[in-house]
Design a protein around this motif. Sequence first.
Motif, PDB file in Angstrom:
ATOM      1  N   GLY A   1       0.789  -1.223   0.000  1.00  0.00           N
ATOM      2  CA  GLY A   1       0.000   0.000   0.000  1.00  0.00           C
ATOM      3  C   GLY A   1       0.822   1.273   0.000  1.00  0.00           C
ATOM      4  O   GLY A   1       0.275   2.363  -0.222  1.00  0.00           O
ATOM      5  N   ASP A   2       2.140   1.149   0.227  1.00  0.00           N
ATOM      6  CA  ASP A   2       3.014   2.328   0.236  1.00  0.00           C
ATOM      7  C   ASP A   2       3.589   2.634  -1.143  1.00  0.00           C
ATOM      8  O   ASP A   2       4.374   3.575  -1.296  1.00  0.00           O
ATOM      9  CB  ASP A   2       4.178   2.116   1.213  1.00  0.00           C
ATOM     10  CG  ASP A   2       3.705   1.995   2.658  1.00  0.00           C
ATOM     11  OD1 ASP A   2       2.860   2.811   3.067  1.00  0.00           O
ATOM     12  OD2 ASP A   2       4.189   1.081   3.353  1.00  0.00           O
ATOM     13  N   ALA A   3       3.210   1.864  -2.146  1.00  0.00           N
ATOM     14  CA  ALA A   3       3.797   2.047  -3.476  1.00  0.00           C
ATOM     15  C   ALA A   3       3.595   3.453  -4.010  1.00  0.00           C
ATOM     16  O   ALA A   3       4.486   4.026  -4.653  1.00  0.00           O
ATOM     17  CB  ALA A   3       3.223   1.020  -4.448  1.00  0.00           C
ATOM     18  N   SER A   4       2.427   4.036  -3.755  1.00  0.00           N
ATOM     19  CA  SER A   4       2.165   5.377  -4.276  1.00  0.00           C
ATOM     20  C   SER A   4       3.098   6.403  -3.649  1.00  0.00           C
ATOM     21  O   SER A   4       3.506   7.365  -4.304  1.00  0.00           O
ATOM     22  CB  SER A   4       0.706   5.770  -4.032  1.00  0.00           C
ATOM     23  OG  SER A   4       0.410   5.768  -2.632  1.00  0.00           O
ATOM     24  N   GLN A   5       3.448   6.217  -2.376  1.00  0.00           N
ATOM     25  CA  GLN A   5       4.388   7.122  -1.735  1.00  0.00           C
ATOM     26  C   GLN A   5       5.800   6.944  -2.298  1.00  0.00           C
ATOM     27  O   GLN A   5       6.501   7.920  -2.534  1.00  0.00           O
ATOM     28  CB  GLN A   5       4.401   6.879  -0.223  1.00  0.00           C
ATOM     29  CG  GLN A   5       3.306   7.592   0.527  1.00  0.00           C
ATOM     30  CD  GLN A   5       3.471   9.102   0.473  1.00  0.00           C
ATOM     31  OE1 GLN A   5       4.531   9.636   0.773  1.00  0.00           O
ATOM     32  NE2 GLN A   5       2.421   9.800   0.057  1.00  0.00           N
TER      33      GLN A   5
END
Length: 254
Positions: A102-106
């Motif tokens: 879920g941290d890929a966008s960051q």
Amino acid sequence: MDAHVRTTGLGGRLTDRPRCPRVEAIHCAGHRLLRGDPRRLAPERLASLAHGQFTAPERFLPLLGRTFALVSPWERTLSVQQYRPHRPRAPQGVQVRALTPGDASQVATLPPSLRWITETWGGAHGLAASGRAWGAFTDGHRLAAVACTYWQGRAHEDVAVLTLPAFRRSGLALACVNGLTLAIRARGRVPTWSAPRSNEASLALARTAGFRPVRTEVCYYVGQPRETLLPKIPQLPQQSASGRQQAFMIGSRA
């Protein structure tokens, strides 16, 4: 690098034959590893790996010189973590934790000049989902620093780390490294650190995190191929949507 390519399926290898190869050029992102007999590798084949850095025994130097217009040596210091890190600590309001998919966008918001840290995992999504990265988040969601396993070996994991300019000198890189190396040790592997000998800041951070130098080796950055080879260079296979590459046979030369 060899174990990382085999384990992740990222990058690839050039060989002179499918079984019992006499020479190998293993590549991932901008890195190349040469081993075996350089007489089995023609310059026009090696030229497909231009614009990158090579780790290679000295016996490959004549081949590199015949293949590339620029071959620039530089020294790399290899360190091993000899002292166990402390539990990660960070300033108030900063959360240090393992990255999740879920941290890929960051991770994808990193400036282009800092995205090198994702390259050996195929990009932001690959790094976030790898289970091999830790980040420092400000305000609960903004990524300010990240440390990851850059190369995953059989017994070692080589560490890379960066901090966004606005958050440097606040201990975030060290906190991420400490969390990551504790996780590496929990997996039964030894943390290692590779940095240019001239990068005093990186080597100082490594020492603070418990790493000590064990040896220095010479690597070679290469530029474009020699002009006489340009019409003869075969293209490497295109990466699939997942960022993975297949092995590619190189021609041999007696």
